[in-house]
Design an enzyme around this catalytic site. Structure first.
Site, mmCIF file in Angstrom:
data_model
loop_
_atom_site.group_PDB
_atom_site.id
_atom_site.type_symbol
_atom_site.label_atom_id
_atom_site.label_comp_id
_atom_site.label_asym_id
_atom_site.label_seq_id
_atom_site.Cartn_x
_atom_site.Cartn_y
_atom_site.Cartn_z
ATOM 1 N N LEU A 1 -77.403 71.804 -14.243
ATOM 2 C CA LEU A 1 -78.368 71.909 -13.158
ATOM 3 C C LEU A 1 -77.590 71.631 -11.886
ATOM 4 O O LEU A 1 -76.789 70.696 -11.843
ATOM 5 C CB LEU A 1 -79.491 70.884 -13.312
ATOM 6 C CG LEU A 1 -80.468 71.071 -14.478
ATOM 7 C CD1 LEU A 1 -81.429 69.891 -14.536
ATOM 8 C CD2 LEU A 1 -81.229 72.368 -14.347
ATOM 9 N N ASP A 2 -77.823 72.436 -10.848
ATOM 10 C CA ASP A 2 -77.074 72.179 -9.618
ATOM 11 C C ASP A 2 -77.496 70.833 -9.030
ATOM 12 O O ASP A 2 -78.526 70.262 -9.405
ATOM 13 C CB ASP A 2 -77.244 73.321 -8.615
ATOM 14 C CG ASP A 2 -78.662 73.435 -8.083
ATOM 15 O OD1 ASP A 2 -79.088 72.537 -7.338
ATOM 16 O OD2 ASP A 2 -79.338 74.426 -8.411
ATOM 17 N N ALA A 3 -76.706 70.326 -8.126
ATOM 18 C CA ALA A 3 -76.889 68.957 -7.640
ATOM 19 C C ALA A 3 -78.262 68.729 -7.030
ATOM 20 O O ALA A 3 -78.823 67.634 -7.139
ATOM 21 C CB ALA A 3 -75.800 68.620 -6.617
ATOM 22 N N GLU A 4 -78.829 69.745 -6.398
ATOM 23 C CA GLU A 4 -80.113 69.576 -5.726
ATOM 24 C C GLU A 4 -81.307 69.923 -6.605
ATOM 25 O O GLU A 4 -82.445 69.918 -6.142
ATOM 26 C CB GLU A 4 -80.139 70.424 -4.445
ATOM 27 C CG GLU A 4 -79.085 70.004 -3.431
ATOM 28 C CD GLU A 4 -79.056 68.485 -3.217
ATOM 29 O OE1 GLU A 4 -80.135 67.909 -2.975
ATOM 30 O OE2 GLU A 4 -77.968 67.884 -3.303
ATOM 31 N N THR A 5 -81.064 70.223 -7.876
ATOM 32 C CA THR A 5 -82.144 70.497 -8.820
ATOM 33 C C THR A 5 -82.281 69.311 -9.768
ATOM 34 O O THR A 5 -81.288 68.816 -10.295
ATOM 35 C CB THR A 5 -81.855 71.774 -9.638
ATOM 36 O OG1 THR A 5 -81.785 72.879 -8.741
ATOM 37 C CG2 THR A 5 -82.952 72.031 -10.657
#
Length: 282
Positions: free
Chosen positions: A128-132
């Site tokens: 999951l990307d950092a902002e998700t």
């Protein structure tokens, strides 16, 4: 007791290495089932007799059967049973700001803060990307991780996104039909708007089986609805439920069974797709 009264020993009472076709590591099927937490030995015997148990895809309904716990695949009512107790399956509700890696070369918060509390060396399945935020699976089961993470196996993921603007039915139809991105077209499997728009924003639930980088954000940006917040709620048969952000928990027996069954079925389907066609009769 006379010689006439003496009976042949029951197959269960004969050591594995004394039985034809068995190895020293094989064990009685109902014993393995009980050790795996399926049921008591007595109930396991009833399951076997009823034809509810299979080993390596073949139904076993004889009580004398034995199994190799280290290599054989056991299923009850079609659901795979975890036999290797060294494997761990942990659900994490990943917070935003944490990167999906065990060690970030830029010094950002990583997954070690969640995995260091376990004895086993755990790895994340996919990213999951950092902002998700949302559901991330941690495990030391490499075979399962390969199936779940590899795009060719098509494991579904469900996300809830807060986006800018009002999402109309025409936009949903476009997402389902497919949008063109820099790395090729992509279509959602399911899309629905949750509730009514509020403050110029909409909540969208989107399901897809692609594993491409930042795919949900890019799809929604392509239809002019940039994502402001994004949470993954479901991964295959796993649901995030009420697990708080930043917390972990062991998967339940049912969840582990569902994952292992999904992996088995995905491998079987993949094998059928890649198997060469048999030659027809002339």
């Amino acid at each position: 007791m006379s010689e006439h009264d003496q009976q042949e020993p029951h197959p269960w009472d004969v050591p594995a290495h004394d039985r034809a076709g068995d190895s020293p590591t094989s064990e009685r099927l109902q014993k393995v089932m009980a050790a795996a937490g399926v049921a008591s030995r007595r109930v396991s015997e009833q399951m076997i007799i009823a034809g509810r148990v299979s080993v390596n895809g073949v139904v076993v309904d004889e009580l004398g059967a034995r199994i190799e716990p280290g290599t054989d695949e056991l299923a009850v009512d079609g659901v795979v049973i975890q036999l290797d107790q060294t494997k761990r399956y942990i659900m994490l509700n990943k917070p935003t700001g944490v990167v999906s890696t065990m060690k970030d070369e830029n010094g950002r918060p990583d997954l070690r803060q969640f995995t260091d509390r376990y004895e086993e060396r755990l790895y994340n399945v996919g990213r999951l990307d950092a902002e998700t935020s949302g559901l991330l699976l941690l495990t030391n089961d490499g075979d399962l991780a390969h199936v779940l993470a590899h795009p060719s196996f098509g494991v579904e993921k469900t996300y809830i996104a807060q986006v800018r603007g009002t999402v109309y039915p025409a936009t949903i139809r476009k997402l389902l039909a497919g949008v063109e991105l820099d790395d090729g077209p992509i279509a959602a499997d399911k899309v629905r708007v949750m509730g009514e728009p509020n403050g110029g924003r909409s909540m969208v639930e989107l399901t897809l089986h692609s594993g491409r980088n930042r795919i949900v954000r890019r799809m929604l940006a392509a239809v002019d609805h940039p994502v402001e917040e994004l949470v993954r709620r479901r991964f295959g048969p796993l649901n995030l439920g009420t697990l708080p952000v930043g917390r972990t928990r062991e998967l339940s027996t049912a969840e582990r069974g569902a994952l292992l069954t999904l992996a088995r079925d995905a491998r079987a389907a993949r094998a059928r797709e890649t198997a060469p066609e048999s030659e027809g009769e002339e």
